[in-house]
Design a protein around this motif. Structure first.
Motif, mmCIF file in Angstrom:
data_model
loop_
_atom_site.group_PDB
_atom_site.id
_atom_site.type_symbol
_atom_site.label_atom_id
_atom_site.label_comp_id
_atom_site.label_asym_id
_atom_site.label_seq_id
_atom_site.Cartn_x
_atom_site.Cartn_y
_atom_site.Cartn_z
ATOM 1 N N ASP A 1 1.384 7.226 -6.476
ATOM 2 C CA ASP A 1 0.296 8.155 -6.781
ATOM 3 C C ASP A 1 0.689 9.595 -6.459
ATOM 4 O O ASP A 1 0.399 10.515 -7.235
ATOM 5 C CB ASP A 1 -0.967 7.775 -5.998
ATOM 6 C CG ASP A 1 -1.628 6.504 -6.509
ATOM 7 O OD1 ASP A 1 -1.285 6.060 -7.622
ATOM 8 O OD2 ASP A 1 -2.473 5.945 -5.784
ATOM 9 N N TYR A 2 1.377 9.783 -5.327
ATOM 10 C CA TYR A 2 1.722 11.158 -4.954
ATOM 11 C C TYR A 2 2.823 11.723 -5.844
ATOM 12 O O TYR A 2 2.790 12.909 -6.192
ATOM 13 C CB TYR A 2 2.134 11.242 -3.483
ATOM 14 C CG TYR A 2 2.150 12.679 -3.001
ATOM 15 C CD1 TYR A 2 0.994 13.444 -3.048
ATOM 16 C CD2 TYR A 2 3.312 13.278 -2.546
ATOM 17 C CE1 TYR A 2 0.982 14.774 -2.639
ATOM 18 C CE2 TYR A 2 3.322 14.601 -2.130
ATOM 19 C CZ TYR A 2 2.149 15.350 -2.175
ATOM 20 O OH TYR A 2 2.145 16.666 -1.789
ATOM 21 N N ARG B 1 0.837 -1.206 0.000
ATOM 22 C CA ARG B 1 0.000 0.000 0.000
ATOM 23 C C ARG B 1 0.867 1.250 0.000
ATOM 24 O O ARG B 1 0.586 2.218 -0.733
ATOM 25 C CB ARG B 1 -0.929 -0.011 1.218
ATOM 26 C CG ARG B 1 -1.711 1.290 1.375
ATOM 27 C CD ARG B 1 -2.781 1.180 2.459
ATOM 28 N NE ARG B 1 -2.246 0.845 3.764
ATOM 29 C CZ ARG B 1 -1.638 1.715 4.586
ATOM 30 N NH1 ARG B 1 -1.468 2.984 4.210
ATOM 31 N NH2 ARG B 1 -1.219 1.334 5.770
ATOM 32 N N TRP B 2 1.931 1.266 0.794
ATOM 33 C CA TRP B 2 2.857 2.393 0.778
ATOM 34 C C TRP B 2 3.361 2.675 -0.637
ATOM 35 O O TRP B 2 3.406 3.820 -1.079
ATOM 36 C CB TRP B 2 4.056 2.118 1.672
ATOM 37 C CG TRP B 2 3.814 2.193 3.143
ATOM 38 C CD1 TRP B 2 2.666 2.577 3.784
ATOM 39 C CD2 TRP B 2 4.759 1.873 4.165
ATOM 40 N NE1 TRP B 2 2.847 2.507 5.141
ATOM 41 C CE2 TRP B 2 4.108 2.084 5.404
ATOM 42 C CE3 TRP B 2 6.072 1.416 4.150
ATOM 43 C CZ2 TRP B 2 4.757 1.858 6.632
ATOM 44 C CZ3 TRP B 2 6.718 1.200 5.359
ATOM 45 C CH2 TRP B 2 6.071 1.416 6.585
ATOM 46 N N ALA B 3 3.764 1.607 -1.324
ATOM 47 C CA ALA B 3 4.316 1.772 -2.674
ATOM 48 C C ALA B 3 3.291 2.403 -3.613
ATOM 49 O O ALA B 3 3.616 3.272 -4.420
ATOM 50 C CB ALA B 3 4.795 0.428 -3.214
ATOM 51 N N ARG B 4 2.034 1.959 -3.529
ATOM 52 C CA ARG B 4 0.983 2.524 -4.380
ATOM 53 C C ARG B 4 0.727 3.988 -4.041
ATOM 54 O O ARG B 4 0.617 4.841 -4.934
ATOM 55 C CB ARG B 4 -0.318 1.717 -4.219
ATOM 56 C CG ARG B 4 -0.259 0.294 -4.747
ATOM 57 C CD ARG B 4 -1.656 -0.310 -4.820
ATOM 58 N NE ARG B 4 -2.336 -0.320 -3.523
ATOM 59 C CZ ARG B 4 -2.244 -1.317 -2.644
ATOM 60 N NH1 ARG B 4 -1.483 -2.371 -2.902
ATOM 61 N NH2 ARG B 4 -2.923 -1.271 -1.501
ATOM 62 N N ALA C 1 16.749 -1.547 4.451
ATOM 63 C CA ALA C 1 15.627 -1.790 3.535
ATOM 64 C C ALA C 1 14.968 -0.467 3.141
ATOM 65 O O ALA C 1 15.169 0.563 3.786
ATOM 66 C CB ALA C 1 14.583 -2.709 4.190
ATOM 67 N N PHE C 2 14.198 -0.529 2.062
ATOM 68 C CA PHE C 2 13.393 0.572 1.527
ATOM 69 C C PHE C 2 14.250 1.666 0.884
ATOM 70 O O PHE C 2 15.473 1.632 0.894
ATOM 71 C CB PHE C 2 12.471 1.165 2.606
ATOM 72 C CG PHE C 2 11.474 0.193 3.145
ATOM 73 C CD1 PHE C 2 10.582 -0.447 2.316
ATOM 74 C CD2 PHE C 2 11.437 -0.108 4.507
ATOM 75 C CE1 PHE C 2 9.654 -1.351 2.802
ATOM 76 C CE2 PHE C 2 10.520 -1.009 5.019
ATOM 77 C CZ PHE C 2 9.633 -1.632 4.164
ATOM 78 N N ASP C 3 13.542 2.634 0.302
ATOM 79 C CA ASP C 3 14.170 3.796 -0.331
ATOM 80 C C ASP C 3 13.115 4.895 -0.406
ATOM 81 O O ASP C 3 11.968 4.684 0.007
ATOM 82 C CB ASP C 3 14.735 3.447 -1.716
ATOM 83 C CG ASP C 3 13.674 2.947 -2.682
ATOM 84 O OD1 ASP C 3 12.520 3.425 -2.608
ATOM 85 O OD2 ASP C 3 13.993 2.095 -3.529
ATOM 86 N N PRO C 4 13.460 6.081 -0.900
ATOM 87 C CA PRO C 4 12.473 7.167 -0.918
ATOM 88 C C PRO C 4 11.205 6.853 -1.705
ATOM 89 O O PRO C 4 10.151 7.440 -1.424
ATOM 90 C CB PRO C 4 13.255 8.329 -1.550
ATOM 91 C CG PRO C 4 14.668 8.066 -1.176
ATOM 92 C CD PRO C 4 14.800 6.566 -1.263
ATOM 93 N N ALA C 5 11.293 5.953 -2.685
ATOM 94 C CA ALA C 5 10.122 5.643 -3.509
ATOM 95 C C ALA C 5 8.997 4.995 -2.714
ATOM 96 O O ALA C 5 7.860 4.932 -3.188
ATOM 97 C CB ALA C 5 10.522 4.731 -4.670
ATOM 98 N N SER C 6 9.284 4.513 -1.506
ATOM 99 C CA SER C 6 8.240 3.932 -0.663
ATOM 100 C C SER C 6 7.659 4.947 0.312
ATOM 101 O O SER C 6 6.769 4.612 1.091
ATOM 102 C CB SER C 6 8.806 2.737 0.123
ATOM 103 O OG SER C 6 9.812 3.161 1.033
ATOM 104 N N SER C 7 8.156 6.192 0.265
ATOM 105 C CA SER C 7 7.776 7.173 1.289
ATOM 106 C C SER C 7 7.325 8.514 0.731
ATOM 107 O O SER C 7 7.186 9.471 1.491
ATOM 108 C CB SER C 7 8.953 7.397 2.251
ATOM 109 O OG SER C 7 9.299 6.215 2.935
ATOM 110 N N SER C 8 7.100 8.611 -0.564
ATOM 111 C CA SER C 8 6.703 9.903 -1.136
ATOM 112 C C SER C 8 5.454 10.458 -0.480
ATOM 113 O O SER C 8 5.322 11.681 -0.291
ATOM 114 C CB SER C 8 6.464 9.758 -2.642
ATOM 115 O OG SER C 8 7.574 9.194 -3.296
#
Length: 281
Positions: free
Chosen positions: A32-33, A25-28, A81-88
């Motif tokens: 979107d943002y 869900r975070w990725a989606r 783990a993760f990167d900015p693309a999961s937190s926009s």
């Protein structure tokens, strides 16, 4: 009294059975943002601040543009783990309240050390200072919460004399880890490679806090006792050292606690916006 099971206390994916669904869900929401802000010409993606591909910033601007108060957001993932693309989407709420948000990436363990990551986030702060010439609020989740406290307690003039001593005077840490010693015996330490000395030197709980600093330490009400202890302890310890601190429990587990960041009307976003706006005065 039974010994505390640190593996269980710090294994958040095991504590939250639907964590994989939350990450999807975070990725989606993040995608979107990014699409929404690019369409409105309010995003600059992939701004390089270092010499590796993961050292980049995604910058999201409010309607007011680049003159708005500035916040840096640091994603979590236990430094591995993760990167900015999961937190926009973490920028959505603050953007709506007139705050620019720089979502920062960094190299991950075990390719680099936690100490290397602290250095990279410091370089990101200097990059933003050189571009905007203003102080900034720092916020972050989990490992990003640790890095938030590390930035607030940084002696900036010792690193970069041209920057103000209080380049990052205010932090909002969400579910952070500030005492790294409990992580030494955990499975994740195969990647983190902490020993007693490294854990001590990388624990903001034990650092000298420069004068005039402020830190909110937030945590989810459904999180483990250790995560609550970590946030409560740094709030108490830093307050005794002269910092302005606040401990706050919000509804949610280790992952859903950051969902309010995408809601402009949430109390969490209102508090962070208040702190960021305070830097412009």
């Amino acid at each position: 009294m039974a010994a505390l099971d640190y593996e269980a206390e710090y294994n958040n994916r095991a504590r939250v059975p639907d964590s994989a669904d939350i990450f999807a869900r975070w990725a989606r929401e993040a995608e979107d943002y990014r699409a929404e802000t690019l369409k409105r010409d309010r995003a600059e993606l992939g701004l390089s601040y270092g010499d590796t591909p993961r050292q980049f910033i995604d910058l999201f601007l409010p309607a007011q543009g680049a003159d708005a108060p500035l916040a840096l957001y640091i994603h979590g993932g236990y430094w591995r783990a993760f990167d900015p693309a999961s937190s926009s989407q973490a920028a959505r709420g603050l953007n709506a309240r007139g705050v620019a948000v720089a979502v920062v990436g960094y190299d991950l363990c075990p390719v680099v050390t936690v100490a290397d990551i602290v250095g990279q986030i410091r370089r990101a702060c200097i990059y933003l200072w050189q571009r905007f010439g203003r102080r900034m609020l720092v916020s972050g989740h989990s490992a990003g919460g640790h890095l938030t406290a590390a930035m607030v307690a940084t002696d900036w003039q010792a690193l970069y004399p041209k920057a103000p001593a209080d380049l990052t005077p205010v932090g909002y840490s969400i579910s952070g880890v500030f005492d790294l010693k409990p992580l030494i015996g955990l499975a994740m330490n195969q990647d983190l490679r902490l020993d007693e000395e490294k854990a001590r030197s990388l624990s903001p709980l034990l650092w000298r806090v420069p004068p005039g600093r402020s830190l909110d330490a937030a945590v989810g009400d459904l999180e483990s006792g250790e995560f609550k202890r970590q946030s409560r302890t740094i709030a108490d310890t830093w307050q005794k050292a002269g910092a302005a601190t606040r401990y706050q429990e919000w509804p949610g587990n280790h992952f859903t606690i950051i969902d309010p960041l995408s809601d402009p009307q949430s109390a969490m976003v209102a508090r962070i916006a208040e702190l960021a706006n305070g830097l412009s005065r």
